[in-house]
Design a protein around this motif. Structure first.
Motif, PDB file in Angstrom:
ATOM      1  N   MET A   1     -40.396  40.563  10.383  1.00  0.00           N
ATOM      2  CA  MET A   1     -40.497  41.327   9.140  1.00  0.00           C
ATOM      3  C   MET A   1     -41.132  40.451   8.066  1.00  0.00           C
ATOM      4  SD  MET A   1     -36.944  43.522   9.074  1.00  0.00           S
ATOM      5  CE  MET A   1     -35.879  42.091   9.252  1.00  0.00           C
ATOM      6  N   SER A   2     -42.231  40.916   7.492  1.00  0.00           N
ATOM      7  CA  SER A   2     -43.034  40.063   6.619  1.00  0.00           C
ATOM      8  C   SER A   2     -42.368  39.748   5.291  1.00  0.00           C
ATOM      9  CB  SER A   2     -44.396  40.724   6.356  1.00  0.00           C
ATOM     10  OG  SER A   2     -44.233  41.972   5.708  1.00  0.00           O
ATOM     11  N   LEU A   3     -41.346  40.507   4.898  1.00  0.00           N
ATOM     12  CA  LEU A   3     -40.662  40.231   3.635  1.00  0.00           C
ATOM     13  C   LEU A   3     -39.311  39.563   3.849  1.00  0.00           C
ATOM     14  CD1 LEU A   3     -41.413  43.509   1.616  1.00  0.00           C
ATOM     15  CD2 LEU A   3     -42.728  41.380   1.731  1.00  0.00           C
ATOM     16  N   SER A   4     -39.083  39.035   5.035  1.00  0.00           N
ATOM     17  CA  SER A   4     -37.825  38.372   5.344  1.00  0.00           C
ATOM     18  C   SER A   4     -37.590  37.209   4.381  1.00  0.00           C
ATOM     19  CB  SER A   4     -37.842  37.849   6.784  1.00  0.00           C
ATOM     20  OG  SER A   4     -36.614  37.220   7.101  1.00  0.00           O
ATOM     21  N   GLY A   5     -36.392  37.176   3.779  1.00  0.00           N
ATOM     22  CA  GLY A   5     -36.050  36.129   2.835  1.00  0.00           C
ATOM     23  C   GLY A   5     -36.462  36.416   1.408  1.00  0.00           C
ATOM     24  N   LYS A   6     -37.215  37.475   1.185  1.00  0.00           N
ATOM     25  CA  LYS A   6     -37.654  37.838  -0.162  1.00  0.00           C
ATOM     26  C   LYS A   6     -36.579  38.674  -0.852  1.00  0.00           C
ATOM     27  CE  LYS A   6     -41.928  36.300   0.607  1.00  0.00           C
ATOM     28  NZ  LYS A   6     -42.510  35.124  -0.097  1.00  0.00           N
ATOM     29  N   VAL A   7     -36.604  38.646  -2.175  1.00  0.00           N
ATOM     30  CA  VAL A   7     -35.653  39.418  -2.977  1.00  0.00           C
ATOM     31  C   VAL A   7     -36.436  40.246  -3.993  1.00  0.00           C
ATOM     32  CG1 VAL A   7     -33.686  39.336  -4.566  1.00  0.00           C
ATOM     33  CG2 VAL A   7     -33.885  37.662  -2.696  1.00  0.00           C
ATOM     34  N   ALA A   8     -36.088  41.521  -4.097  1.00  0.00           N
ATOM     35  CA  ALA A   8     -36.816  42.439  -4.971  1.00  0.00           C
ATOM     36  C   ALA A   8     -35.888  43.108  -5.977  1.00  0.00           C
ATOM     37  CB  ALA A   8     -37.509  43.516  -4.133  1.00  0.00           C
ATOM     38  N   VAL A   9     -36.434  43.415  -7.132  1.00  0.00           N
ATOM     39  CA  VAL A   9     -35.810  44.303  -8.107  1.00  0.00           C
ATOM     40  C   VAL A   9     -36.669  45.556  -8.185  1.00  0.00           C
ATOM     41  CG1 VAL A   9     -35.401  44.703 -10.562  1.00  0.00           C
ATOM     42  CG2 VAL A   9     -34.689  42.544  -9.525  1.00  0.00           C
ATOM     43  N   VAL A  10     -36.042  46.726  -8.042  1.00  0.00           N
ATOM     44  CA  VAL A  10     -36.757  47.998  -8.178  1.00  0.00           C
ATOM     45  C   VAL A  10     -36.057  48.802  -9.257  1.00  0.00           C
ATOM     46  CG1 VAL A  10     -37.628  50.061  -7.034  1.00  0.00           C
ATOM     47  CG2 VAL A  10     -37.353  47.933  -5.725  1.00  0.00           C
ATOM     48  N   THR A  11     -36.719  49.000 -10.388  1.00  0.00           N
ATOM     49  CA  THR A  11     -36.089  49.774 -11.455  1.00  0.00           C
ATOM     50  C   THR A  11     -36.179  51.265 -11.145  1.00  0.00           C
ATOM     51  OG1 THR A  11     -38.085  50.007 -12.829  1.00  0.00           O
ATOM     52  CG2 THR A  11     -36.771  47.998 -13.114  1.00  0.00           C
ATOM     53  N   GLY A  12     -35.193  52.011 -11.627  1.00  0.00           N
ATOM     54  CA  GLY A  12     -35.166  53.453 -11.376  1.00  0.00           C
ATOM     55  C   GLY A  12     -35.127  53.790  -9.907  1.00  0.00           C
ATOM     56  N   SER A  13     -34.293  53.064  -9.161  1.00  0.00           N
ATOM     57  CA  SER A  13     -34.316  53.194  -7.694  1.00  0.00           C
ATOM     58  C   SER A  13     -33.075  53.864  -7.119  1.00  0.00           C
ATOM     59  CB  SER A  13     -34.495  51.810  -7.058  1.00  0.00           C
ATOM     60  OG  SER A  13     -33.576  50.871  -7.587  1.00  0.00           O
ATOM     61  N   GLY A  14     -32.340  54.595  -7.944  1.00  0.00           N
ATOM     62  CA  GLY A  14     -31.157  55.274  -7.424  1.00  0.00           C
ATOM     63  C   GLY A  14     -31.492  56.434  -6.512  1.00  0.00           C
ATOM     64  N   GLN A  15     -32.665  57.032  -6.703  1.00  0.00           N
ATOM     65  CA  GLN A  15     -33.059  58.176  -5.896  1.00  0.00           C
ATOM     66  C   GLN A  15     -34.573  58.339  -5.972  1.00  0.00           C
ATOM     67  OE1 GLN A  15     -31.132  61.631  -7.619  1.00  0.00           O
ATOM     68  NE2 GLN A  15     -31.447  60.872  -9.689  1.00  0.00           N
ATOM     69  N   GLY A  16     -35.090  59.329  -5.265  1.00  0.00           N
ATOM     70  CA  GLY A  16     -36.508  59.656  -5.355  1.00  0.00           C
ATOM     71  C   GLY A  16     -37.436  58.550  -4.891  1.00  0.00           C
ATOM     72  N   LEU A  17     -38.557  58.429  -5.575  1.00  0.00           N
ATOM     73  CA  LEU A  17     -39.557  57.435  -5.205  1.00  0.00           C
ATOM     74  C   LEU A  17     -38.986  56.024  -5.240  1.00  0.00           C
ATOM     75  CD1 LEU A  17     -42.648  58.865  -7.095  1.00  0.00           C
ATOM     76  CD2 LEU A  17     -42.584  58.375  -4.645  1.00  0.00           C
ATOM     77  N   GLY A  18     -38.231  55.697  -6.283  1.00  0.00           N
ATOM     78  CA  GLY A  18     -37.692  54.348  -6.402  1.00  0.00           C
ATOM     79  C   GLY A  18     -36.815  53.959  -5.234  1.00  0.00           C
ATOM     80  N   LEU A  19     -35.971  54.878  -4.784  1.00  0.00           N
ATOM     81  CA  LEU A  19     -35.117  54.592  -3.633  1.00  0.00           C
ATOM     82  C   LEU A  19     -35.961  54.423  -2.372  1.00  0.00           C
ATOM     83  CD1 LEU A  19     -32.373  54.240  -2.334  1.00  0.00           C
ATOM     84  CD2 LEU A  19     -32.167  56.729  -2.187  1.00  0.00           C
ATOM     85  N   ALA A  20     -36.995  55.239  -2.222  1.00  0.00           N
ATOM     86  CA  ALA A  20     -37.882  55.093  -1.064  1.00  0.00           C
ATOM     87  C   ALA A  20     -38.548  53.721  -1.065  1.00  0.00           C
ATOM     88  CB  ALA A  20     -38.937  56.189  -1.061  1.00  0.00           C
ATOM     89  N   TYR A  21     -38.978  53.243  -2.232  1.00  0.00           N
ATOM     90  CA  TYR A  21     -39.576  51.909  -2.322  1.00  0.00           C
ATOM     91  C   TYR A  21     -38.559  50.848  -1.918  1.00  0.00           C
ATOM     92  CZ  TYR A  21     -42.842  54.386  -5.464  1.00  0.00           C
ATOM     93  OH  TYR A  21     -43.727  55.269  -6.023  1.00  0.00           O
TER      94      TYR A  21
END
Length: 310
Positions: A1-21
């Protein structure tokens, strides 16, 4: 997995597009901070990830302020030890035509979309630079910000402003090895489900059915998951050479948007006086004036929205 070990913040990610991201980033190996204004929604989003074996934690706070931006970066570091990726997805709508739009309608949308992107990106970039991390920043735009749309003065201003900031940030962040891009999603979400043009596509998505091919190909309209792959790709090491770009995704279509360029140059010795413009503007530029608003192909009869019965 190419993002192994990475950490992300996704704003507005409770549902919809943000959750999919967020779910796609986790699928590719990242841990993620979920952000929403509703505790129950945020908790459910975190559970959807952790129950599937992924790593996630939540920050419940509205974006816009510096304090929330600082809280999001701190949560990534406190929970998972670092931050590598920021996706600024949070957004609201307050659609009104110009004469009906209040100061509050305008300011609310600008604060969440434009100020929220600014404060979160500033905080993340400060962290990336201080810790010498070649971070990835993905902002979210809209066709409205590129072309305009009736009743969306506030939203158009915010989304166009995000693109303007991204082009500036790409220059400022280059030396630090941080990339920043804008993704323009065209997908069935709460923001598009009320648009009559997309009625048949949204209905199919709601039923878990395949969208008609016309929407996916001719209109580039699809599901949230169709956009998520691009977000994860731009967050990866493979996208280290991509910055300052505006990229649309929807259905079976990917679009690389151009930056504004002059379509024609005119020259006049001594400059353009009022009289010179009277003589030359319409004659030489009238057929080159640019269109406004999105232009869609005509829907086949069977895909046209059903008109309400009177």
């Amino acid at each position: 997995m190419s993002l192994s070990g990475k950490v992300a913040v996704v704003t507005g990610s409770g549902q919809g597009l943000g959750l999919a991201y967020a779910q796609e980033l986790v699928k590719q190996g990242a841990a993620v901070i979920i952000n929403d204004v509703n505790q129950e929604v945020a908790d459910a989003a975190v559970a959807s990830i952790t129950n599937a074996g992924g790593k996630a934690a939540a920050v419940v706070a509205p974006v816009g302020s510096t304090e929330t931006a600082q809280q999001l970066v701190k949560a990534a570091v406190d929970n998972f030890g670092r931050l590598d990726i920021l996706v600024t997805n949070a957004g609201i709508l307050r659609d009104r035509s110009l004469l009906k739009m209040s100061d509050e309608d305008f300011d609310a949308v600008i604060n969440v979309h434009l100020s929220g992107t600014f404060t979160c990106v500033r905080e993340a970039f400060a962290y990336f630079k201080e810790n010498e991390i070649p971070g990835r920043i993905i902002t979210i735009g809209s066709p409205t910000g590129q072309r305009g749309n009736f009743g969306q003065t506030n939203y158009a201003a915010a989304k166009a402003g995000i693109v303007g900031m991204v082009r500036t940030w790409a220059i400022e962040m280059k030396r630090a090895g941080v990339t920043v891009n804008t993704v323009i999603p065209v997908a069935a979400t709460a923001m598009t489900e009320t648009v009559p043009l997309f009625q048949k596509a949204v209905e199919a998505a709601r039923k878990g059915e395949a969208m008609p091919e016309f929407f996916r190909k001719e209109m580039g309209f699809g599901t949230a998951e169709d956009v998520a792959g691009l977000v994860a790709f731009l967050a990866s090491d493979e996208a280290a050479n991509i910055t300052g770009q505006v990229i649309g995704a929807g259905g079976d279509r990917l679009q690389l948007w151009s930056h504004p360029e002059a379509v024609e140059n005119l020259y006049q010795d001594g400059g353009f006086s009022y009289e010179a413009l009277q003589q030359r503007f319409n004659a030489e530029l009238g057929d080159k004036l640019q269109s406004v608003g999105e232009e869609f192909p005509e829907l086949p009869e069977e895909l046209r929205p059903e008109m309400p019965k009177r």
